[in-house]
Design a protein around this motif. Structure first.
Motif, PDB file in Angstrom:
ATOM      1  N   UNK A 195      -6.854   2.188  -2.472  1.00  0.00           N
ATOM      2  CA  UNK A 195      -5.451   2.274  -2.705  1.00  0.00           C
ATOM      3  C   UNK A 195      -5.379   0.418  -3.170  1.00  0.00           C
ATOM      4  N   UNK A 196      -6.512   0.070  -2.614  1.00  0.00           N
ATOM      5  CA  UNK A 196      -6.768  -1.291  -1.785  1.00  0.00           C
ATOM      6  C   UNK A 196      -7.065  -2.204  -3.920  1.00  0.00           C
ATOM      7  N   UNK A 197      -7.709  -1.326  -3.910  1.00  0.00           N
ATOM      8  CA  UNK A 197      -8.846  -1.504  -5.363  1.00  0.00           C
ATOM      9  C   UNK A 197      -7.859  -1.176  -6.751  1.00  0.00           C
ATOM     10  N   UNK A 198      -6.759   0.080  -6.552  1.00  0.00           N
ATOM     11  CA  UNK A 198      -5.917   0.122  -7.485  1.00  0.00           C
ATOM     12  C   UNK A 198      -4.750  -0.888  -7.676  1.00  0.00           C
ATOM     13  N   UNK A 199      -4.466  -1.444  -6.286  1.00  0.00           N
ATOM     14  CA  UNK A 199      -3.440  -2.605  -6.589  1.00  0.00           C
ATOM     15  C   UNK A 199      -3.884  -4.026  -7.228  1.00  0.00           C
ATOM     16  N   UNK A 200      -5.160  -4.434  -6.932  1.00  0.00           N
ATOM     17  CA  UNK A 200      -6.422  -5.141  -7.082  1.00  0.00           C
ATOM     18  C   UNK A 200      -5.751  -5.867  -8.953  1.00  0.00           C
ATOM     19  N   UNK A 201      -7.133  -4.121  -9.017  1.00  0.00           N
ATOM     20  CA  UNK A 201      -6.670  -3.922 -11.211  1.00  0.00           C
ATOM     21  C   UNK A 201      -5.243  -4.432 -11.971  1.00  0.00           C
ATOM     22  N   UNK A 202      -4.097  -4.013 -10.741  1.00  0.00           N
ATOM     23  CA  UNK A 202      -2.730  -3.598 -11.636  1.00  0.00           C
ATOM     24  C   UNK A 202      -2.615  -5.437 -11.244  1.00  0.00           C
ATOM     25  N   UNK A 252      -4.870  13.220  -2.795  1.00  0.00           N
ATOM     26  CA  UNK A 252      -3.534  13.478  -2.106  1.00  0.00           C
ATOM     27  C   UNK A 252      -2.675  12.961  -2.499  1.00  0.00           C
ATOM     28  N   UNK A 253      -2.340  12.425  -3.635  1.00  0.00           N
ATOM     29  CA  UNK A 253      -1.242  11.988  -4.650  1.00  0.00           C
ATOM     30  C   UNK A 253      -1.227  13.208  -5.998  1.00  0.00           C
ATOM     31  N   UNK A 254      -1.751  13.606  -6.585  1.00  0.00           N
ATOM     32  CA  UNK A 254      -2.090  14.174  -7.635  1.00  0.00           C
ATOM     33  C   UNK A 254      -1.583  15.619  -6.896  1.00  0.00           C
ATOM     34  N   UNK A 255      -2.249  16.273  -5.952  1.00  0.00           N
ATOM     35  CA  UNK A 255      -2.449  17.244  -5.649  1.00  0.00           C
ATOM     36  C   UNK A 255      -1.537  17.886  -4.148  1.00  0.00           C
ATOM     37  N   UNK A 256      -1.459  17.040  -4.012  1.00  0.00           N
ATOM     38  CA  UNK A 256      -0.699  16.714  -2.713  1.00  0.00           C
ATOM     39  C   UNK A 256      -1.681  17.610  -1.383  1.00  0.00           C
ATOM     40  N   UNK A 257      -2.729  16.974  -1.421  1.00  0.00           N
ATOM     41  CA  UNK A 257      -3.224  18.015  -0.076  1.00  0.00           C
ATOM     42  C   UNK A 257      -3.589  17.042   0.878  1.00  0.00           C
ATOM     43  N   UNK A 258      -3.784  17.487   2.080  1.00  0.00           N
ATOM     44  CA  UNK A 258      -3.742  16.320   2.819  1.00  0.00           C
ATOM     45  C   UNK A 258      -4.724  15.275   3.331  1.00  0.00           C
ATOM     46  N   UNK A 259      -5.400  14.464   4.379  1.00  0.00           N
ATOM     47  CA  UNK A 259      -6.513  13.978   4.645  1.00  0.00           C
ATOM     48  C   UNK A 259      -7.632  15.325   5.126  1.00  0.00           C
ATOM     49  N   UNK A 260      -6.999  16.377   6.218  1.00  0.00           N
ATOM     50  CA  UNK A 260      -8.155  16.508   6.704  1.00  0.00           C
ATOM     51  C   UNK A 260      -8.674  17.902   5.806  1.00  0.00           C
ATOM     52  N   UNK A 319       0.387  -1.174  -0.234  1.00  0.00           N
ATOM     53  CA  UNK A 319      -0.208  -0.176   0.317  1.00  0.00           C
ATOM     54  C   UNK A 319       1.180   1.161   0.187  1.00  0.00           C
ATOM     55  N   UNK A 320       2.041   1.023   1.042  1.00  0.00           N
ATOM     56  CA  UNK A 320       2.753   2.207   0.775  1.00  0.00           C
ATOM     57  C   UNK A 320       3.887   2.300  -0.158  1.00  0.00           C
ATOM     58  N   UNK A 321       3.868   1.817  -0.807  1.00  0.00           N
ATOM     59  CA  UNK A 321       4.532   1.283  -2.415  1.00  0.00           C
ATOM     60  C   UNK A 321       3.502   2.063  -3.448  1.00  0.00           C
ATOM     61  N   UNK A 322       2.231   1.570  -3.403  1.00  0.00           N
ATOM     62  CA  UNK A 322       1.572   2.621  -4.183  1.00  0.00           C
ATOM     63  C   UNK A 322       1.082   3.676  -4.020  1.00  0.00           C
ATOM     64  N   UNK A 323       1.384   4.229  -3.435  1.00  0.00           N
ATOM     65  CA  UNK A 323       0.740   5.962  -2.671  1.00  0.00           C
ATOM     66  C   UNK A 323       2.718   6.507  -3.393  1.00  0.00           C
ATOM     67  N   UNK A 324       4.075   5.907  -2.880  1.00  0.00           N
ATOM     68  CA  UNK A 324       4.545   6.262  -3.243  1.00  0.00           C
ATOM     69  C   UNK A 324       4.319   6.235  -5.042  1.00  0.00           C
TER      70      UNK A 324
END
Lengths: 245, 184
Positions: A234-241, A205-213, A150-155
């Motif tokens: 992220x888990x859905x993306x992992x499954x699809x990839x 979050x990832x494309x625009x760098x906006x935090x969760x809050x 999950x962390x790797x996908x985020x990066x």
């Protein structure tokens, strides 16, 4: 949202001022929440620009540039919620004051607090907490594997966002293989296919760098819910990839 | 039965609006107090507001005109066109749906057909339909100019060329110059 350019024929006819007015009308008078997100997206670069300018000219009190950007996003959201499109003032002028004010307030609060830590650390903690949801202790190695992927996908998604900004230069550097680049683009494409709430969370979050809050504020949801959507997306993306050719 | 402003008042108003639209909104608002259900007044108001750069209020007025008089063809066309230029293609298509009831040779049918082609990036179809519509339109010359501008912008795209940035279409608010009670 990001990356969806209008068709050429439509682009030919659209007038920027009218498109903007349409978003305000539908958000303010018809209650279309999705228009609030579109307005945020539309003016994100203004918030970023102001954040960068303020970061250069102000003492930072230990905050980094990303912290300034998060404060600016908060100011932008406040401006979107308070702006009256019928008063005739341009939103950009109205928002500038709010964004600068939010940065000033944020710096003041931050300098008072001894417990502040950088945006980057906060971001990583948020992701870690989100991805740890539902992990079972029965198979700690498997749980760790899920967490790591999950962390790797985020990066990967974060780097893919930079890739989008660099589309103009097609040359690959020594660390980028064609396959890696393709994986990044596939990742972006899979995010684009997600259902709306998960897609919005991952893109912001990832494309625009906006935090969760700030995303929670943008979407009118709790921070916990954003964390869940992040995890699910992220888990859905992992499954699809995983099952992609 | 809705009370409507008389033809003489409306013609005088349309003349003054065409000569100097600024300042006419208050006059129309006063008339709307007396004739709140007169779609032509709402349409005229919307057209002026487009020209004044007040799109949110313009949309409200044009929508009101169409709601009051669903067969007010030019108002329906203008509302759809306004929606299209505002990035609301789906709403535009929905608004124009009723114009399919117009006769085949009606210029608004042709213009709508052309704009529908444009939405699909069918530039050849768009140019053909818009060109067919222009000679059929004898009542709204300013609208012909708008459509000609669109044709001019489509032409370079026929061969996959990039369009040049320019101010897209002339203000359709000029249509109010041709505003006429017979459209209602």
């Amino acid at each position: 949202m990001s990356g969806r350019a209008p068709r050429l024929g439509l682009a030919l006819l659209q007038r920027a001022a009218q498109v903007e007015a349409s978003l305000w009308r539908r958000f303010r008078f018809d209650g279309e929440v999705v228009c609030r997100e579109a307005l945020f997206e539309r003016h994100l670069s203004l918030a970023r620009k102001i954040a960068r300018g303020e970061f250069r000219r102000r003492p930072a009190y230990g905050l980094d540039r990303s912290d300034f950007e998060q404060l600016a996003y908060g100011g932008l959201l406040e401006a979107i919620d308070r702006y009256d499109p019928l008063r005739g003032a341009l939103f950009e002028a109205f928002a500038r004051r709010r964004i600068r004010g939010a940065i000033t307030d944020g710096i003041a609060k931050s300098s008072e607090s001894a417990a502040h830590f950088s945006h980057r650390q906060r971001l990583e903690n948020e992701r870690l907490r989100s991805l740890s949801q539902g992990a079972t202790s029965s198979d700690p190695i498997a749980a760790l594997g899920v967490l790591a992927s999950g962390l790797a996908l985020g990066l990967l998604a974060e780097n893919a966002a930079r890739l989008l900004e660099q589309q103009a230069s097609p040359e690959l550097d020594a660390y980028e293989s064609l396959a890696w680049r393709e994986l990044q683009l596939n990742m972006l494409a899979e995010i684009e296919k997600l259902p709306s709430p998960e897609r919005t969370v991952l893109q912001q979050h990832y494309l625009n760098g906006v935090d969760f809050a700030q995303i929670a504020e943008l979407m009118g949801l709790s921070r916990g819910r954003i964390s869940q959507l992040h995890h699910a997306g992220l888990m859905a993306v992992r499954e699809r990839l995983r099952y992609k050719d | 039965m809705a009370q409507l402003a008389d033809a003489e008042t409306l013609e005088a108003l349309a003349r003054d609006v065409a000569a100097a639209p600024a300042g006419q909104i208050s006059r129309i608002d006063a008339l709307l107090l007396a004739f709140p259900d007169d779609a032509r007044l709402h349409f005229l108001r919307g057209s002026i507001l487009i020209g004044e750069g007040r799109p949110i209020e313009a949309h409200q007025s044009l929508s009101r005109a169409v709601a009051l008089a669903p067969d007010f063809a030019i108002a329906r066309f203008q509302l759809g066109f306004f929606q299209l230029t505002s990035g609301e293609a789906e709403n535009a298509l929905e608004t124009w749906g009723r114009l399919d009831r117009l006769p085949d040779g009606h210029y608004l049918r042709k213009f709508v057909d052309g704009l529908r082609c444009l939405i699909r990036d069918d530039f050849k179809g768009a140019i053909e339909a818009l060109r067919e519509g222009i000679p059929l339109n004898q009542e709204n010359p300013p609208l012909n100019r708008d459509m000609q501008l669109i044709i001019d912008q489509c032409l370079p795209l026929l061969n996959g060329g990039e369009r040049e940035d320019s101010d897209t279409v002339s203000e359709t608010a000029f249509i109010l110059r041709q505003f006429s009670a017979r459209e209602h």
